[in-house]
Motif scaffolding. Structure first.
Motif, PDB file in Angstrom:
ATOM      1  N   LEU A  43       0.826  -1.203   0.000  1.00 34.02           N
ATOM      2  CA  LEU A  43       0.000   0.000   0.000  1.00 34.02           C
ATOM      3  C   LEU A  43       0.862   1.257   0.000  1.00 34.02           C
TER       4      LEU A  43
ATOM      5  N   LEU B 274       2.112   1.821  -3.550  1.00 35.78           N
ATOM      6  CA  LEU B 274       1.037   2.297  -4.402  1.00 35.78           C
ATOM      7  C   LEU B 274       0.690   3.739  -4.070  1.00 35.78           C
ATOM      8  N   ASN B 275       0.652   4.079  -2.781  1.00 32.31           N
ATOM      9  CA  ASN B 275       0.367   5.457  -2.380  1.00 32.31           C
ATOM     10  C   ASN B 275       1.428   6.410  -2.903  1.00 32.31           C
TER      11      ASN B 275
ATOM     12  N   GLN C  22       0.787   6.982  -6.566  1.00 29.20           N
ATOM     13  CA  GLN C  22      -0.381   7.846  -6.709  1.00 29.20           C
ATOM     14  C   GLN C  22      -0.016   9.296  -6.402  1.00 29.20           C
TER      15      GLN C  22
ATOM     16  N   ASP D 192       2.833  -3.562  -8.616  1.00 27.92           N
ATOM     17  CA  ASP D 192       2.557  -2.152  -8.327  1.00 27.92           C
ATOM     18  C   ASP D 192       2.035  -1.451  -9.582  1.00 27.92           C
TER      19      ASP D 192
ATOM     20  N   ARG E 123      -1.545  -2.558 -10.196  1.00 25.46           N
ATOM     21  CA  ARG E 123      -2.472  -1.925  -9.247  1.00 25.46           C
ATOM     22  C   ARG E 123      -2.700  -0.452  -9.584  1.00 25.46           C
ATOM     23  N   LEU E 124      -1.651   0.226 -10.042  1.00 18.81           N
ATOM     24  CA  LEU E 124      -1.784   1.632 -10.417  1.00 18.81           C
ATOM     25  C   LEU E 124      -2.738   1.775 -11.607  1.00 18.81           C
TER      26      LEU E 124
ATOM     27  N   GLU F 115      -5.129  -0.288 -12.411  1.00 16.99           N
ATOM     28  CA  GLU F 115      -6.474  -0.600 -11.917  1.00 16.99           C
ATOM     29  C   GLU F 115      -7.060   0.568 -11.125  1.00 16.99           C
ATOM     30  N   ALA F 116      -6.225   1.206 -10.320  1.00 20.11           N
ATOM     31  CA  ALA F 116      -6.698   2.311  -9.489  1.00 20.11           C
ATOM     32  C   ALA F 116      -7.113   3.517 -10.319  1.00 20.11           C
ATOM     33  N   ASN F 117      -6.456   3.703 -11.479  1.00 16.92           N
ATOM     34  CA  ASN F 117      -6.748   4.874 -12.298  1.00 16.92           C
ATOM     35  C   ASN F 117      -7.797   4.614 -13.372  1.00 16.92           C
ATOM     36  N   GLY F 118      -8.191   3.355 -13.526  1.00 17.71           N
ATOM     37  CA  GLY F 118      -9.289   3.028 -14.421  1.00 17.71           C
ATOM     38  C   GLY F 118      -9.090   3.558 -15.822  1.00 17.71           C
TER      39      GLY F 118
ATOM     40  N   THR G  96      -9.303   6.724 -16.851  1.00 14.20           N
ATOM     41  CA  THR G  96      -8.994   8.149 -16.941  1.00 14.20           C
ATOM     42  C   THR G  96      -7.893   8.387 -17.961  1.00 14.20           C
TER      43      THR G  96
END
Length: 207
Positions: free
Chosen positions: A5, A8-9, A12, A38, A41-42, A44-47, A49
């Motif tokens: 985490l 990933l943070n 971000q 990582d 996950r990045l 996936e987190a940003n979809g 966009t």
């Protein structure tokens, strides 16, 4: 889990920092020692966009926030190419800035525009990159592992074409995929301030 985490943070936060730029500026930022998980996950987190582009190779992650100029050129090339496809009756499948990646090869990239021609495939036949600021990861190396037939770069107000041959990219003067396309004139249309006028001229030339 906490360490994952934290990484990933951090990524971000880097992304958020880049996105605070002025709209007419373009920035590239490379982060070293990024694990594949990582990167995944990045994404996936940003979809879906479109505020940033990501490239990944050799545990390096490139994050690029495009400028308004970059986006205008990207869209102009896409509109002109798709008009050409329609006039020449070439069946095409546009995938825009879809992320293409291979966990086996540890490579990933998001073209500015990309197309499959004649039939839908897992990877595009043609990928297009708009380069406003130089530097960053080697896109051709990533595309080679993904087996993309042709890659076009728009840089310094002109197109440069590369064709995959014997697992190496060679610079070419004419597209093998689109041999009837006049690249000199196509370059000029990309530079038009009025894309509407460029599209009309292309239609007249290839009708």
């Amino acid at each position: 889990m906490t360490l994952v985490l934290d990484r990933l943070n951090y990524l971000q936060q880097v992304l958020a920092l880049i996105q605070t730029k002025e709209i007419d500026q373009e920035q590239r930022f490379i982060v070293d020692q990024v694990l594949w998980d990582d990167y995944a996950r990045l994404l996936e987190a940003n979809g879906d966009t479109n505020q940033a582009r990501f490239k990944y190779a050799h545990n390096q992650l490139e994050i690029m926030a495009p400028s308004s100029r970059h986006e205008f050129i990207k869209k102009a090339i896409g509109i002109l190419l798709e008009t050409y496809f329609l006039e020449k009756r070439i069946r095409f499948y546009p995938f825009g800035s879809t992320t293409f990646r291979s966990e086996t090869q540890q490579k990933g990239i998001e073209p500015d525009q990309c197309y499959c021609l004649n039939s839908r495939k897992d990877t595009p036949d043609l990928a297009i990159e708009v380069v406003i600021t130089s530097g960053g990861l080697n896109s051709l190396e990533i595309y080679r592992y993904l087996n993309v037939s042709e890659v076009w770069f728009w840089q310094s107000e002109k197109l440069s074409l590369y064709r995959l041959n014997d697992e190496k990219y060679q610079k070419i003067e004419k597209s093998v995929l689109l041999p009837d396309l006049d690249l000199i004139q196509f370059n000029q249309w990309i530079l038009y301030d009025e894309i509407f006028d460029a599209v009309q001229e292309l239609r007249e030339d290839y009708r």
